[in-house]
Design a protein around this motif. Structure first.
Motif, mmCIF file in Angstrom:
data_model
loop_
_atom_site.group_PDB
_atom_site.id
_atom_site.type_symbol
_atom_site.label_atom_id
_atom_site.label_comp_id
_atom_site.label_asym_id
_atom_site.label_seq_id
_atom_site.Cartn_x
_atom_site.Cartn_y
_atom_site.Cartn_z
ATOM 1 N N ARG A 96 0.872 -1.319 -0.175
ATOM 2 C CA ARG A 96 -0.010 0.020 -0.252
ATOM 3 C C ARG A 96 0.810 1.322 -0.248
ATOM 4 O O ARG A 96 0.298 2.468 -0.635
ATOM 5 C CB ARG A 96 -0.808 -0.099 1.091
ATOM 6 N N ASP A 97 1.940 1.108 0.578
ATOM 7 C CA ASP A 97 2.901 2.550 0.743
ATOM 8 C C ASP A 97 3.519 2.692 -0.664
ATOM 9 O O ASP A 97 3.773 3.607 -0.969
ATOM 10 C CB ASP A 97 3.935 2.199 1.560
ATOM 11 N N ASP A 161 -9.767 -5.670 1.538
ATOM 12 C CA ASP A 161 -9.333 -4.268 1.332
ATOM 13 C C ASP A 161 -10.534 -2.775 1.445
ATOM 14 O O ASP A 161 -10.116 -2.051 1.526
ATOM 15 C CB ASP A 161 -8.697 -4.101 -0.108
ATOM 16 N N GLU A 166 -8.286 -1.973 8.963
ATOM 17 C CA GLU A 166 -7.365 -1.128 8.231
ATOM 18 C C GLU A 166 -7.719 -0.409 6.879
ATOM 19 O O GLU A 166 -8.047 -1.114 5.943
ATOM 20 C CB GLU A 166 -5.916 -1.677 8.308
ATOM 21 N N PHE A 168 -7.439 0.485 3.191
ATOM 22 C CA PHE A 168 -6.190 0.182 2.090
ATOM 23 C C PHE A 168 -6.414 1.387 1.234
ATOM 24 O O PHE A 168 -5.340 1.713 0.428
ATOM 25 C CB PHE A 168 -6.807 -1.000 1.304
ATOM 26 N N TYR A 169 -7.408 2.289 1.042
ATOM 27 C CA TYR A 169 -7.361 3.488 0.217
ATOM 28 C C TYR A 169 -7.888 4.700 0.824
ATOM 29 O O TYR A 169 -8.683 4.660 1.741
ATOM 30 C CB TYR A 169 -8.529 3.115 -0.916
ATOM 31 N N SER A 174 -0.033 6.578 3.427
ATOM 32 C CA SER A 174 0.263 5.235 3.526
ATOM 33 C C SER A 174 -0.765 4.452 2.596
ATOM 34 O O SER A 174 -0.709 3.168 2.881
ATOM 35 C CB SER A 174 0.298 4.607 4.830
ATOM 36 N N THR A 175 -1.568 5.245 1.770
ATOM 37 C CA THR A 175 -2.639 4.562 1.088
ATOM 38 C C THR A 175 -2.856 5.311 -0.159
ATOM 39 O O THR A 175 -2.293 6.314 -0.300
ATOM 40 C CB THR A 175 -4.190 4.280 1.807
ATOM 41 N N ASN A 239 -14.931 3.601 2.299
ATOM 42 C CA ASN A 239 -14.306 4.303 0.830
ATOM 43 C C ASN A 239 -15.353 5.080 0.099
ATOM 44 O O ASN A 239 -15.437 5.180 -0.950
ATOM 45 C CB ASN A 239 -14.060 3.223 -0.086
#
Length: 450
Positions: A96-97, A161, A166, A168-169, A174-175, A239
């Protein structure tokens, strides 16, 4: 601003050469040709899965694209390419980074209504591998299985995801920032015979964006006992920033082959977003550009149901119906809800519903009830859920299959904007849980006794 390396990933039964119009458009806006890496992968062989392609992509990024193991990059994906990049991201958290921007052009985020048709012999004839050899006329069955509406692959991937704890986007370092575009025009000519409403000819408008949430309807809980308030569990929307940006005048193919100048400009702007305020400004501009297009579209929503018993085993034979109750108890079915239903071939406990909300609104829904009818296929065991249920032939007649018919009041999902059941251009995952019990339900059963 400095440009990151840009990776282009095509869709099912396609080649990287299809991105040539985009490569020209992006170099015309300042991208160096050497920084654009056009990928290719095998999709028309029956042994390869989407996860296999994701791992092949990881090695290709290092060997062929020349990116270091931790080097950041941006990606533009088309159709199945979205599932490939998401499978790559979820395999290891640190990935993801690396991915900073993800542009989805008509992404098959939740599959495609054409996937199950492609697995037929006719689909192999028209879309199959035409290169002579061991894969001749193969259609990529395992990839099409993942692309099928309501597939186990897209269900599990969404839990990793889209619905996990956590993020992811999102608008953090970090996303990746994610942007989803989809055409509003269907196919013409012979290919138009396969068009479905609410699609760009291949993917659904409601199944392209990443904004989703999950609802759990747990009928294994007795409403008369403590803890029964968890019978209806509604997760928060996830999201919400990754919604649909419609593109007028293009379909699933022409969004690649003939991208409008306005779309190229929006994508270029999206690749320049580096902060939360920048994202909000981009979204404000995109809504202004596409307002007229949205007004001309019917609003669609997609639901993916899964029915399981208290052990987590699938319930293959069931039916879902939504209805309302009038002032005098008159029941009226919401027929628009189940007009378009697809059961996943490999496991029919997964069902995908496609609902035209524009038509549903005209029906006026003052309250909302759900009816579940489930059958075990045997007179020895049956399904059961607590609530206002009625049993039908639960093992009474040995020449009939046991069925259970239950109802659940979902009216609380209508009013509150934060939890409402119907929301346009989204996908909602719904898990229904029932008990599986030996029959009859009381007294001596027919499965085990002394």
């Amino acid at each position: 601003m400095a440009r990151l390396p840009l990776v282009l990933i095509h869709g099912y039964s396609d080649l990287g050469a299809s991105f040539e119009p985009w490569r020209r458009a992006l170099t015309g806006r300042g991208y160096e040709v050497s920084s654009i890496h056009v990928g290719n992968y095998r999709s028309l062989t029956n042994e390869v899965t989407i996860k296999d392609i994701a791992e092949g992509l990881d090695r290709a990024l290092r060997i062929r694209a020349g990116l270091a193991a931790d080097e950041p990059f941006d990606a533009i994906v088309h159709s199945t390419g979205m599932l490939v990049i998401r499978a790559w991201l979820t395999a290891y958290a640190k990935r993801r980074d690396r991915l900073k921007h993800l542009i989805g052009l008509a992404p098959a985020t939740f599959g495609s209504p054409l996937a199950h048709k492609g697995r037929s012999w006719l689909g192999a004839l028209f879309k199959g591998n035409r290169e002579r050899g061991p894969d001749f006329l193969e259609a990529g069955d395992r990839i099409l299985d993942g692309l099928e509406l309501g597939s186990r692959f897209t269900w599990d991937l969404a839990h990793l995801d889209l619905l996990g704890d956590e993020p992811f986007y999102g608008a953090t370092r970090s996303t990746p920032f994610v942007f989803v575009f989809c055409g509003t025009k269907a196919y013409t000519g012979m290919r138009g015979l396969m068009n479905d409403a609410g699609t760009d000819g291949t993917v659904r408008w409601a199944g392209a964006p990443l904004n989703t949430r999950k609802v759990i309807l747990d009928l294994t809980l007795d409403p008369s006992r403590p803890g029964s308030e968890k019978r209806v569990s509604i997760a928060e929307w996830k999201n919400i920033d990754v919604d649909l940006t419609p593109v007028a005048g293009v379909n699933h193919g022409t969004i690649l082959s003939a991208p409008p100048a306005d779309l190229v400009e929006m994508v270029d702007g999206a690749l320049r977003v580096t902060s939360g305020p920048g994202l909000e400004q981009w979204k404000k501009d995109a809504r202004r550009r596409t307002a007229a297009t949205r007004q001309r579209m019917n609003e669609w929503q997609q639901f993916v149901f899964r029915a399981v018993d208290e052990r987590g085993d699938p319930i293959a034979d069931y039916n879902i119906q939504l209805f309302t109750r009038g002032a005098r108890g008159v029941v009226r079915d919401l027929r628009d809800f189940d007009l378009s239903v697809h059961a996943y071939a490999a496991d029919p406990s997964f069902r995908c519903f496609h609902v035209n909300l524009t038509r549903l609104r005209h029906a006026k829904v003052p309250n909302l009830w759900m009816r579940v009818i489930a059958s075990s296929g045997s007179q020895l065991v049956g399904y059961h859920g607590f609530g206002s249920e009625k049993t039908i032939e639960l093992g009474v007649r040995r020449d009939s299959n046991a069925k259970w018919d239950g109802e659940l009041d979902l009216s609380e999902l209508l009013g509150d904007a934060e939890v409402k059941f119907f929301y346009p251009f989204t996908t909602t995952l719904v898990e229904v849980r029932l008990n599986r019990e030996p029959l009859p339900l009381a007294g001596r059963n027919e499965v085990a006794w002394f």
